[in-house]
Design a protein around this motif. Structure first.
Motif, PDB file in Angstrom:
ATOM      1  N   LEU A 130       0.842  -1.188   0.000  1.00 44.83           N
ATOM      2  CA  LEU A 130       0.000   0.000   0.000  1.00 44.83           C
ATOM      3  C   LEU A 130       0.880   1.241   0.000  1.00 44.83           C
ATOM      4  O   LEU A 130       1.753   1.370   0.864  1.00 44.83           O
ATOM      5  N   PRO A 131       0.674   2.164  -0.949  1.00 45.67           N
ATOM      6  CA  PRO A 131       1.436   3.420  -0.879  1.00 45.67           C
ATOM      7  C   PRO A 131       0.976   4.220   0.338  1.00 45.67           C
ATOM      8  O   PRO A 131      -0.218   4.344   0.598  1.00 45.67           O
ATOM      9  N   LEU A 132       1.943   4.727   1.074  1.00 47.02           N
ATOM     10  CA  LEU A 132       1.641   5.430   2.320  1.00 47.02           C
ATOM     11  C   LEU A 132       2.422   6.738   2.345  1.00 47.02           C
ATOM     12  O   LEU A 132       3.650   6.746   2.398  1.00 47.02           O
ATOM     13  N   GLY A 133       1.701   7.845   2.278  1.00 48.70           N
ATOM     14  CA  GLY A 133       2.325   9.162   2.353  1.00 48.70           C
ATOM     15  C   GLY A 133       2.698   9.489   3.784  1.00 48.70           C
ATOM     16  O   GLY A 133       1.949   9.200   4.715  1.00 48.70           O
ATOM     17  N   ILE A 134       3.859  10.090   3.959  1.00 45.59           N
ATOM     18  CA  ILE A 134       4.358  10.438   5.284  1.00 45.59           C
ATOM     19  C   ILE A 134       4.382  11.968   5.396  1.00 45.59           C
ATOM     20  O   ILE A 134       5.009  12.644   4.590  1.00 45.59           O
ATOM     21  N   VAL A 135       3.689  12.478   6.415  1.00 46.84           N
ATOM     22  CA  VAL A 135       3.651  13.914   6.671  1.00 46.84           C
ATOM     23  C   VAL A 135       4.625  14.212   7.803  1.00 46.84           C
ATOM     24  O   VAL A 135       4.545  13.621   8.880  1.00 46.84           O
ATOM     25  N   ILE A 136       5.552  15.130   7.522  1.00 47.34           N
ATOM     26  CA  ILE A 136       6.570  15.509   8.508  1.00 47.34           C
ATOM     27  C   ILE A 136       6.418  16.989   8.834  1.00 47.34           C
ATOM     28  O   ILE A 136       6.260  17.823   7.934  1.00 47.34           O
ATOM     29  N   ARG A 137       6.473  17.300  10.131  1.00 49.63           N
ATOM     30  CA  ARG A 137       6.381  18.688  10.591  1.00 49.63           C
ATOM     31  C   ARG A 137       7.771  19.179  10.976  1.00 49.63           C
ATOM     32  O   ARG A 137       8.529  18.488  11.656  1.00 49.63           O
ATOM     33  N   ARG A 138       8.083  20.402  10.525  1.00 48.84           N
ATOM     34  CA  ARG A 138       9.340  21.058  10.892  1.00 48.84           C
ATOM     35  C   ARG A 138       9.005  22.253  11.767  1.00 48.84           C
ATOM     36  O   ARG A 138       8.201  23.104  11.385  1.00 48.84           O
ATOM     37  N   VAL A 139       9.611  22.296  12.944  1.00 50.58           N
ATOM     38  CA  VAL A 139       9.449  23.435  13.850  1.00 50.58           C
ATOM     39  C   VAL A 139      10.839  23.948  14.206  1.00 50.58           C
ATOM     40  O   VAL A 139      11.820  23.194  14.139  1.00 50.58           O
ATOM     41  N   PRO A 140      10.952  25.209  14.587  1.00 52.08           N
ATOM     42  CA  PRO A 140      12.264  25.745  14.956  1.00 52.08           C
ATOM     43  C   PRO A 140      12.816  25.034  16.188  1.00 52.08           C
ATOM     44  O   PRO A 140      12.075  24.654  17.091  1.00 52.08           O
ATOM     45  N   GLY A 141      14.138  24.872  16.209  1.00 57.97           N
ATOM     46  CA  GLY A 141      14.796  24.254  17.357  1.00 57.97           C
ATOM     47  C   GLY A 141      14.840  25.201  18.538  1.00 57.97           C
ATOM     48  O   GLY A 141      14.654  26.413  18.402  1.00 57.97           O
ATOM     49  N   LYS A 142      15.102  24.663  19.707  1.00 55.79           N
ATOM     50  CA  LYS A 142      15.135  25.464  20.938  1.00 55.79           C
ATOM     51  C   LYS A 142      16.525  26.000  21.251  1.00 55.79           C
ATOM     52  O   LYS A 142      16.664  26.870  22.094  1.00 55.79           O
ATOM     53  N   THR A 143      17.552  25.453  20.599  1.00 53.39           N
ATOM     54  CA  THR A 143      18.916  25.898  20.871  1.00 53.39           C
ATOM     55  C   THR A 143      19.573  26.353  19.571  1.00 53.39           C
ATOM     56  O   THR A 143      19.068  26.095  18.480  1.00 53.39           O
ATOM     57  N   ARG A 144      20.727  26.996  19.693  1.00 51.57           N
ATOM     58  CA  ARG A 144      21.428  27.442  18.494  1.00 51.57           C
ATOM     59  C   ARG A 144      22.092  26.293  17.755  1.00 51.57           C
ATOM     60  O   ARG A 144      22.471  26.423  16.609  1.00 51.57           O
ATOM     61  N   TRP A 145      22.246  25.128  18.407  1.00 51.44           N
ATOM     62  CA  TRP A 145      22.877  23.978  17.774  1.00 51.44           C
ATOM     63  C   TRP A 145      21.887  23.161  16.950  1.00 51.44           C
ATOM     64  O   TRP A 145      22.274  22.414  16.083  1.00 51.44           O
ATOM     65  N   VAL A 146      20.619  23.304  17.245  1.00 53.25           N
ATOM     66  CA  VAL A 146      19.575  22.577  16.512  1.00 53.25           C
ATOM     67  C   VAL A 146      18.671  23.612  15.853  1.00 53.25           C
ATOM     68  O   VAL A 146      17.857  24.256  16.520  1.00 53.25           O
ATOM     69  N   ARG A 147      18.829  23.777  14.530  1.00 52.60           N
ATOM     70  CA  ARG A 147      18.034  24.784  13.819  1.00 52.60           C
ATOM     71  C   ARG A 147      16.578  24.386  13.695  1.00 52.60           C
ATOM     72  O   ARG A 147      15.685  25.207  13.846  1.00 52.60           O
ATOM     73  N   HIS A 148      16.338  23.082  13.377  1.00 53.64           N
ATOM     74  CA  HIS A 148      14.973  22.606  13.171  1.00 53.64           C
ATOM     75  C   HIS A 148      14.783  21.263  13.861  1.00 53.64           C
ATOM     76  O   HIS A 148      15.714  20.474  13.974  1.00 53.64           O
TER      77      HIS A 148
END
Length: 183
Positions: A8-26
Motif C-alpha cells: 500500500l502506498p503510504l504518504g508520510i507527513v513531517i512537521r518542521r518546527v524551529p529548534g530550541k537551541t542554536r545547535w539545533v536549527r529545526h
C-alpha cells in the motif's frame, strides 16, 4: 524470496518546527499518514507561523503473511501506530521505511542510527490491517523443547570441555606462579 501479501502506498507527513537551541536549527517529526497517496517530494501542505508540514515522501507499506503476530501486537496497543524510520539528517531527514510491525520498529530503535517515530494509524488503515490479520493469521501451537536424555551432571572428570585438548587437570594452579610469590 517470498513476496509481500499486500503493498500500500503510504504518504508520510513531517512537521518542521524551529529548534530550541542554536545547535539545533529545526526539529523534524513524522505526524501523519496518507494511505493511498501519490508520489511526493517535500510538498508543503500547511504553514502555521514557523511550523511547516510537508508531504515528505510516499513509501510502500508491505504486509507479510508471516508477520501477523506482530501486526496483532500493533493493533492491540493503546494507540495503534505505524513506525516511520527516517535518516538522521538534521537539515532534512529522508523517509526510509514505514512498518506496521512493532518488532521491526524496535529493531531500528535499538540500533540508534535512524530517527524513529510512531504515527497513529488512521481508522481505514487499522481496518485494512485487521482484515489482513483475520485472513492470514494462524495460531502456532507452543512446542516445549525436550532435553536430551543423557545425564551430563553425573560426569565429573576435571578435564573440562572435551573439544579443547588438554594434557592435565584444568583445576591446576597457573604455571609460572610459585607458592608464596605474588606478582
Amino acid at each position: 524470496m517470498q513476496q509481500p501479501s499486500v503493498c500500500l502506498p503510504l504518504g508520510i507527513v513531517i512537521r518542521r518546527v524551529p529548534g530550541k537551541t542554536r545547535w539545533v536549527r529545526h526539529v523534524w517529526k513524522a505526524v501523519d499518514l496518507l494511505p493511498g497517496a501519490g508520489p511526493a517530494a517535500w510538498k508543503v501542505l500547511r504553514e502555521e507561523g514557523e511550523a511547516v508540514e510537508y508531504h515528505a515522501a510516499t513509501v510502500t507499506l508491505e504486509l507479510w503473511r508471516t508477520d501477523t503476530e506482530a501486526y496483532l501486537s500493533a493493533l492491540s496497543a493503546r494507540v495503534p501506530s505505524i513506525g516511520v524510520i527516517m535518516s538522521n539528517d538534521p537539515d532534512r531527514p529522508q523517509v526510509l521505511l514505514a512498518t506496521a510491525s512493532p518488532y521491526e520498529t524496535q529493531d531500528y530503535l535499538d540500533s540508534g542510527e535512524e530517527l524513529v517515530e510512531l504515527v497513529p494509524m488512521p481508522e481505514g488503515l487499522v481496518a485494512l490491517i485487521r482484515d489482513f490479520v483475520e485472513e492470514h493469521h494462524t495460531e502456532e501451537a507452543f512446542v516445549k523443547r525436550r532435553r536430551d536424555r543423557e545425564r551430563t551432571d553425573r560426569k565429573v572428570d576435571g578435564v573440562g570441555d572435551a573439544r579443547i585438548p588438554q594434557l592435565t587437570d584444568v583445576y591446576r594452579s597457573p604455571a609460572g606462579r610459585k607458592a608464596g610469590r605474588l606478582h
